[in-house]
Design an enzyme around this catalytic site. Structure first.
Site, mmCIF file in Angstrom:
data_model
loop_
_atom_site.group_PDB
_atom_site.id
_atom_site.type_symbol
_atom_site.label_atom_id
_atom_site.label_comp_id
_atom_site.label_asym_id
_atom_site.label_seq_id
_atom_site.Cartn_x
_atom_site.Cartn_y
_atom_site.Cartn_z
ATOM 1 N N ASP A 1 19.781 44.628 31.323
ATOM 2 C CA ASP A 1 20.084 43.496 32.186
ATOM 3 C C ASP A 1 18.986 43.272 33.227
ATOM 4 O O ASP A 1 18.701 42.135 33.606
ATOM 5 C CB ASP A 1 21.424 43.725 32.899
ATOM 6 C CG ASP A 1 22.619 43.414 32.003
ATOM 7 O OD1 ASP A 1 22.406 42.929 30.873
ATOM 8 O OD2 ASP A 1 23.766 43.655 32.430
ATOM 9 N N GLY A 2 18.360 44.362 33.689
ATOM 10 C CA GLY A 2 17.279 44.214 34.663
ATOM 11 C C GLY A 2 16.111 43.430 34.094
ATOM 12 O O GLY A 2 15.503 42.604 34.791
ATOM 13 N N LEU B 1 30.208 45.545 42.152
ATOM 14 C CA LEU B 1 31.265 46.342 41.536
ATOM 15 C C LEU B 1 31.127 47.809 41.917
ATOM 16 O O LEU B 1 32.117 48.484 42.231
ATOM 17 C CB LEU B 1 31.220 46.181 40.016
ATOM 18 C CG LEU B 1 32.293 46.933 39.222
ATOM 19 C CD1 LEU B 1 33.679 46.404 39.534
ATOM 20 C CD2 LEU B 1 32.015 46.831 37.723
ATOM 21 N N SER B 2 29.896 48.324 41.914
ATOM 22 C CA SER B 2 29.653 49.717 42.282
ATOM 23 C C SER B 2 30.049 49.994 43.726
ATOM 24 O O SER B 2 30.435 51.122 44.067
ATOM 25 C CB SER B 2 28.172 50.067 42.083
ATOM 26 O OG SER B 2 27.781 49.918 40.735
#
Length: 300
Positions: free
Chosen positions: A84-85, A203-204
């Site tokens: 994703d990065g 989320l994290s």
């Protein structure tokens, strides 16, 4: 999130953005290029990647500079090879040029890069045959202002994070929403995420999962020194302003995981809806509920 109908690619020029720091990508890239040619796609590479793989045969048709959007205008689509990065880095170039894009996941989670390595060949065949849809993902814009002068304007698909510097103490922040005082935080930082970015850093840090088609921003404090600081979901149309409490140490603003500028206590950051949207090519029928269950509950 708006889904456009299936459509046929005409010129079929595909820009390839590989993360060569991943061994699997380095090994798979020549095969991927050959696969594109087999399906009648014209693979276009950054100049340095083409040179590494002896692909100078692309001649004037390859992308010669990834920092100049003019070189992206001929592309019909773009693909990232990585995680994703890698897709987020690619989006910094493709989004302003209006180039639709997708990702092939060589990483771990892959919320945005939806195609896994075993599905790569099938994905390319579907792309070449026009068997895909396009989702438009909303983005955020950040403007950094000091003494009435704009120092920086940037756009994020996932999130902006205003956080303490490497050696500084807690960040002390004031937040205003639509010009009204709306919070004061003592924390490691504050995340302003899109619905798309709700599955990332937010989320994290304890933020909620949000359906990507919702027009919202998610405000999530990072390690707040408070028992009452919680994530806040607001309309994407609302304007957020962040400023440091006077006397605070410098902070850093990051965009989709990349540091972009230091922010002093005499500077403020305005975050609002971006005029850009990312055109995300969808080549599978996997829905959001299925995705987060597969990605986040794999160890349950």
């Amino acid at each position: 999130m708006f889904e456009e109908p299936r459509q046929k690619m005409e010129a079929k020029r595909l820009g390839i953005f590989p993360n060569l720091s991943k061994d699997k990508v380095h090994i798979a890239l020549p095969e991927f290029i050959a696969m594109c040619r087999d399906w009648g796609l014209e693979p276009l590479l950054p100049e340095d990647v083409a040179a590494d793989f002896g692909c100078q045969g692309f001649d004037k048709q390859h992308i010669t500079c990834m920092h100049n959007n003019d070189y992206l205008q001929p592309l019909d689509a773009a693909v990232s090879l990585g995680g994703d990065g890698t897709l987020l880095q690619m989006a910094r170039y493709t989004v302003p040029a209006g180039v639709p894009a997708f990702g092939i996941n060589f990483g771990k989670l892959g919320f945005l890069a939806e195609i896994d390595l075993p599905g790569m060949r099938k994905a390319i065949s579907k792309l070449a045959q026009g068997n895909y849809t396009i989702e438009r993902r909303k983005m955020l814009q950040a403007t950094v202002i000091k003494d009435g002068t704009v120092l920086l304007t940037d756009h994020a698909l996932n999130d902006f994070v205003l956080a303490k510097g490497m050696f500084s103490k807690l960040a002390h922040l004031r937040m205003y929403i639509n010009g009204k005082p709306s919070g004061r935080y003592a924390a490691d930082g504050l995340i302003i995420a899109t619905a798309t970015g709700s599955t990332a850093y937010s989320l994290s840090a304890g933020g909620p999962l949000v359906m990507p088609e919702l027009d919202v921003s998610v405000i999530t404090p990072v390690c707040a020194h408070s028992l009452t600081a919680r994530a806040l979901v607001i309309p994407l149309s609302d304007c957020i302003e962040l400023t440091a409490v006077p006397g605070s140490e410098e902070m850093m603003l990051s965009c989709d995981g990349e540091n972009v500028i230091e922010v002093q206590d005499d500077t403020y950051v305005r975050i609002e809806k971006s005029p850009y949207t990312m055109k995300l090519i969808r080549l599978t029928s996997r829905d959001y509920y299925q995705t987060w269950q597969q990605k986040l509950m794999r160890n349950v």
